[in-house]
Design an enzyme around this catalytic site. Structure first.
Site, PDB file in Angstrom:
ATOM      1  N   GLY A   8       0.835  -1.207   0.000  1.00  0.00           N
ATOM      2  CA  GLY A   8       0.000   0.000   0.000  1.00  0.00           C
ATOM      3  C   GLY A   8       0.866   1.252   0.000  1.00  0.00           C
ATOM      4  O   GLY A   8       0.497   2.287   0.551  1.00  0.00           O
ATOM      5  N   GLN A  12      -2.093   7.149   1.447  1.00  0.00           N
ATOM      6  CA  GLN A  12      -1.918   8.328   2.317  1.00  0.00           C
ATOM      7  C   GLN A  12      -0.811   8.081   3.338  1.00  0.00           C
ATOM      8  O   GLN A  12       0.048   8.929   3.556  1.00  0.00           O
ATOM      9  CB  GLN A  12      -3.240   8.653   3.042  1.00  0.00           C
ATOM     10  CG  GLN A  12      -3.178   9.934   3.858  1.00  0.00           C
ATOM     11  CD  GLN A  12      -4.373  10.127   4.789  1.00  0.00           C
ATOM     12  OE1 GLN A  12      -5.228   9.239   4.932  1.00  0.00           O
ATOM     13  NE2 GLN A  12      -4.436  11.272   5.436  1.00  0.00           N
ATOM     14  N   ASP A  34       2.692  -1.678  -4.481  1.00  0.00           N
ATOM     15  CA  ASP A  34       1.292  -1.252  -4.629  1.00  0.00           C
ATOM     16  C   ASP A  34       0.776  -1.805  -5.953  1.00  0.00           C
ATOM     17  O   ASP A  34       1.537  -2.417  -6.704  1.00  0.00           O
ATOM     18  CB  ASP A  34       1.173   0.288  -4.563  1.00  0.00           C
ATOM     19  CG  ASP A  34      -0.197   0.741  -4.032  1.00  0.00           C
ATOM     20  OD1 ASP A  34      -1.217   0.325  -4.612  1.00  0.00           O
ATOM     21  OD2 ASP A  34      -0.231   1.492  -3.049  1.00  0.00           O
ATOM     22  N   ASP A  54      -0.186  -7.448  -6.133  1.00  0.00           N
ATOM     23  CA  ASP A  54      -1.506  -7.492  -5.492  1.00  0.00           C
ATOM     24  C   ASP A  54      -1.380  -8.379  -4.253  1.00  0.00           C
ATOM     25  O   ASP A  54      -0.970  -9.540  -4.364  1.00  0.00           O
ATOM     26  CB  ASP A  54      -2.516  -8.086  -6.485  1.00  0.00           C
ATOM     27  CG  ASP A  54      -3.944  -7.982  -5.983  1.00  0.00           C
ATOM     28  OD1 ASP A  54      -4.177  -8.137  -4.765  1.00  0.00           O
ATOM     29  OD2 ASP A  54      -4.838  -7.757  -6.823  1.00  0.00           O
ATOM     30  N   TYR A 143     -15.591  -2.782   6.226  1.00  0.00           N
ATOM     31  CA  TYR A 143     -14.235  -2.374   6.610  1.00  0.00           C
ATOM     32  C   TYR A 143     -13.978  -2.715   8.080  1.00  0.00           C
ATOM     33  O   TYR A 143     -12.958  -3.325   8.431  1.00  0.00           O
ATOM     34  CB  TYR A 143     -14.099  -0.868   6.358  1.00  0.00           C
ATOM     35  CG  TYR A 143     -12.806  -0.241   6.811  1.00  0.00           C
ATOM     36  CD1 TYR A 143     -11.610  -0.500   6.157  1.00  0.00           C
ATOM     37  CD2 TYR A 143     -12.791   0.651   7.887  1.00  0.00           C
ATOM     38  CE1 TYR A 143     -10.420   0.112   6.560  1.00  0.00           C
ATOM     39  CE2 TYR A 143     -11.614   1.264   8.291  1.00  0.00           C
ATOM     40  CZ  TYR A 143     -10.434   0.988   7.633  1.00  0.00           C
ATOM     41  OH  TYR A 143      -9.269   1.589   8.031  1.00  0.00           O
ATOM     42  N   LYS A 147     -11.388  -5.308   9.847  1.00  0.00           N
ATOM     43  CA  LYS A 147     -10.372  -4.834  10.795  1.00  0.00           C
ATOM     44  C   LYS A 147     -10.444  -5.621  12.107  1.00  0.00           C
ATOM     45  O   LYS A 147      -9.422  -6.021  12.650  1.00  0.00           O
ATOM     46  CB  LYS A 147     -10.513  -3.331  11.038  1.00  0.00           C
ATOM     47  CG  LYS A 147     -10.058  -2.482   9.862  1.00  0.00           C
ATOM     48  CD  LYS A 147      -8.573  -2.681   9.543  1.00  0.00           C
ATOM     49  CE  LYS A 147      -8.068  -1.773   8.446  1.00  0.00           C
ATOM     50  NZ  LYS A 147      -6.695  -2.060   8.040  1.00  0.00           N
TER      51      LYS A 147
HETATM   52  P1  NAD Z   1      -5.046   4.502   1.142  1.00  0.00           P
HETATM   53  O1  NAD Z   1      -6.368   4.143   0.568  1.00  0.00           O
HETATM   54  O2  NAD Z   1      -4.556   5.889   0.999  1.00  0.00           O
HETATM   55  O3  NAD Z   1      -3.917   3.537   0.551  1.00  0.00           O
HETATM   56  C1  NAD Z   1      -4.128   2.151   0.436  1.00  0.00           C
HETATM   57  C2  NAD Z   1      -3.227   1.658  -0.676  1.00  0.00           C
HETATM   58  O4  NAD Z   1      -3.437   0.247  -0.798  1.00  0.00           O
HETATM   59  C3  NAD Z   1      -3.555   2.291  -2.034  1.00  0.00           C
HETATM   60  O5  NAD Z   1      -2.400   2.903  -2.580  1.00  0.00           O
HETATM   61  C4  NAD Z   1      -4.035   1.121  -2.876  1.00  0.00           C
HETATM   62  O6  NAD Z   1      -3.671   1.206  -4.233  1.00  0.00           O
HETATM   63  C5  NAD Z   1      -3.357  -0.062  -2.180  1.00  0.00           C
HETATM   64  N1  NAD Z   1      -4.056  -1.315  -2.449  1.00  0.00           N
HETATM   65  C6  NAD Z   1      -5.390  -1.538  -2.476  1.00  0.00           C
HETATM   66  N2  NAD Z   1      -5.644  -2.811  -2.818  1.00  0.00           N
HETATM   67  C7  NAD Z   1      -4.441  -3.413  -2.979  1.00  0.00           C
HETATM   68  C8  NAD Z   1      -4.068  -4.721  -3.341  1.00  0.00           C
HETATM   69  N3  NAD Z   1      -4.982  -5.666  -3.603  1.00  0.00           N
HETATM   70  N4  NAD Z   1      -2.746  -5.007  -3.410  1.00  0.00           N
HETATM   71  C9  NAD Z   1      -1.803  -4.048  -3.187  1.00  0.00           C
HETATM   72  N5  NAD Z   1      -2.119  -2.777  -2.858  1.00  0.00           N
HETATM   73  C10 NAD Z   1      -3.422  -2.465  -2.763  1.00  0.00           C
HETATM   74  O7  NAD Z   1      -5.055   4.059   2.661  1.00  0.00           O
HETATM   75  P2  NAD Z   1      -4.210   4.651   3.882  1.00  0.00           P
HETATM   76  O8  NAD Z   1      -5.012   5.751   4.462  1.00  0.00           O
HETATM   77  O9  NAD Z   1      -2.815   4.894   3.497  1.00  0.00           O
HETATM   78  O10 NAD Z   1      -4.330   3.439   4.904  1.00  0.00           O
HETATM   79  C11 NAD Z   1      -3.297   2.495   5.066  1.00  0.00           C
HETATM   80  C12 NAD Z   1      -3.726   1.532   6.160  1.00  0.00           C
HETATM   81  O11 NAD Z   1      -4.005   2.252   7.355  1.00  0.00           O
HETATM   82  C13 NAD Z   1      -5.002   0.749   5.824  1.00  0.00           C
HETATM   83  O12 NAD Z   1      -4.896  -0.547   6.355  1.00  0.00           O
HETATM   84  C14 NAD Z   1      -6.076   1.509   6.565  1.00  0.00           C
HETATM   85  O13 NAD Z   1      -7.151   0.702   6.910  1.00  0.00           O
HETATM   86  C15 NAD Z   1      -5.321   1.957   7.792  1.00  0.00           C
HETATM   87  N6  NAD Z   1      -5.936   3.125   8.428  1.00  0.00           N
HETATM   88  C16 NAD Z   1      -5.911   4.350   7.813  1.00  0.00           C
HETATM   89  C17 NAD Z   1      -6.520   5.439   8.440  1.00  0.00           C
HETATM   90  C18 NAD Z   1      -6.524   6.798   7.802  1.00  0.00           C
HETATM   91  O14 NAD Z   1      -7.176   7.720   8.347  1.00  0.00           O
HETATM   92  N7  NAD Z   1      -5.803   7.013   6.711  1.00  0.00           N
HETATM   93  C19 NAD Z   1      -7.153   5.263   9.672  1.00  0.00           C
HETATM   94  C20 NAD Z   1      -7.191   3.995  10.242  1.00  0.00           C
HETATM   95  C21 NAD Z   1      -6.547   2.935   9.622  1.00  0.00           C
HETATM   96  N1  SER Z   2      -9.856   6.964   8.310  1.00  0.00           N
HETATM   97  C1  SER Z   2     -10.390   5.662   8.093  1.00  0.00           C
HETATM   98  C2  SER Z   2     -11.680   5.734   7.359  1.00  0.00           C
HETATM   99  O1  SER Z   2     -12.338   6.749   7.466  1.00  0.00           O
HETATM  100  C3  SER Z   2     -10.616   4.994   9.422  1.00  0.00           C
HETATM  101  O2  SER Z   2     -10.033   3.777   9.437  1.00  0.00           O
HETATM  102  O3  SER Z   2     -12.054   4.791   6.715  1.00  0.00           O
END
Ligand code: NAD
Ligand code: SER
Length: 317
Positions: A8, A12, A34, A54, A143, A147
């Site tokens: 990933g 973000q 990714d 993937d 989701y 989790k």
């Molecule tokens: P994001 O959506 O910005 O990035 C996720 C990345 O995963 C993307 O670049 C996407 O292309 C990649 N992806 C999706 N499917 C895939 C696959 N099959 N194989 C390989 N790559 C794949 O998400 P993020 O905000 O960076 O979140 C990263 C992690 O942190 C996630 O597990 C998310 O649940 C967790 N998280 C994020 C937040 C938040 O506020 N950003 C909050 C709680 C938890």
């Molecule tokens: N920031 C994430 C969402 O809104 C929480 O895991 O999905």
């Protein structure tokens, strides 16, 4: 060579975590993965090893682990809450089958693993104020289901196979480098982008919607601190509650107006309101504080100032 794999990596969090890990451990020690190459032509591909793949394909991920001699995985690849409601089947496959692939590979290749969970593990029957570390879990989104199931899978692999897998329940994360990808807390980031562009913002949750949040530098620090913590101090192997602060959408708009008096925010709630209404308003992270010394640096106004400084700076370039 012991390398670190970040799945990933374009997301973000991943896009920033890759940079931080490369600064710490060296450019060639961190492999990004990714679905597609990074969008910037001067992005991570030029700055260090990167592979497309993937996480649902265990053989392909195993080849990456072998070829790059990986010993630690930050497994971030995921669909988020709002996207997950549109694609529940894919969310199960990516979030849970992908995690099981990584945990099975951790058994086979003696990997250490970081995997993020979320406040989405909680639901309508969970106490919403100062939500405890251990409480009722009844997630109302696919989701959240993936989790909480993932948390239990991590705990099981730790207890049964002694896998060193560590996890944080991130709250909503706010950052300026890479936009968020389909979450419910995205409004908090979107509001900053609109303000920096000099535009008004229409918020997709009600003004009184209050959620736990955190600025990205604190989230990255928490991730590194947890991974560096002495294993003997860790009493939680499903996932640690962590938070920095909570604010309502109205309070966030007021914090931005303090810096930009012409900014205006209106409210037009959509289907993401239902998701936000089922999540905690604040979280008790005292176990993370006492086990491995968690302590955030940014409060709401400090984050607002830093966000606006960086977003306005990038507009001037
Ligand atoms: P994001 O959506 O910005 O990035 C996720 C990345 O995963 C993307 O670049 C996407 O292309 C990649 N992806 C999706 N499917 C895939 C696959 N099959 N194989 C390989 N790559 C794949 O998400 P993020 O905000 O960076 O979140 C990263 C992690 O942190 C996630 O597990 C998310 O649940 C967790 N998280 C994020 C937040 C938040 O506020 N950003 C909050 C709680 C938890
Ligand atoms: N920031 C994430 C969402 O809104 C929480 O895991 O999905």
């Amino acid at each position: 060579m012991n390398r670190i794999l970040v799945t990933g990596a374009n997301g973000q969090i991943g896009s920033e975590l890759v940079d931080v890990l490369r600064r710490r451990h060296g450019r060639d020690r961190v492999v990004g993965l990714d679905l597609a190459p990074p969008s910037s032509p001067n992005g991570q591909r030029e700055e260090g090893p990167y592979v497309t793949g993937d996480v649902r394909n265990r053989d392909a991920i195993e080849a990456v682990i072998r070829n790059h001699e990986v010993s630690v995985v930050y497994h971030l690849a995921s669909l988020l809450s709002a996207s997950g409601e549109k694609k529940p089947d894919q969310t199960w496959e990516v979030n849970l089958d992908g995690l099981k692939n990584v945990l099975d590979l951790a058994r086979r290749h003696s990997l250490r693993v970081f995997w993020p969970s979320s406040i989405a593990v909680f639901g309508p029957s969970t106490p919403r104020e100062q939500t405890p570390q251990r409480t009722v879990f009844d997630p109302s989104t696919m989701y959240g289901v993936t989790k909480r199931s993932g948390e239990l899978l991590c705990q099981y692999y730790h207890r049964r196979y002694d896998i060193d897998v560590r996890s944080l329940r991130y709250p909503g994360l706010i950052s300026y480098k890479t936009p968020p990808g389909g979450g419910t807390t995205d409004y908090a980031v979107d509001m900053f982008y609109a303000a920096a562009d000099g535009d008004p913002y229409t918020c997709f949750v009600r003004p009184d919607t209050r959620l736990p949040m955190m600025y990205m530098p604190d989230a990255l620090q928490a991730t590194l601190d947890l991974m560096e913590a002495d294993a003997g101090n860790l009493t939680v192997r499903d996932s640690y509650n962590i938070t920095a602060f909570s604010f309502s959408a109205r309070e966030l708009a007021a914090s931005i107006e303090r810096r930009m008096p012409t900014f205006s925010c209106s409210y037009d709630p959509d289907e993401r309101q239902r998701i936000a209404d089922d999540w905690p308003q604040s979280v008790d992270d005292s176990v993370a504080r006492s086990d491995w010394g968690w302590s955030p640096q940014y409060d709401l106004d400090a984050m607002t100032d830093d966000m606006l400084d960086h977003l306005q700076e990038s507009l001037e370039v």
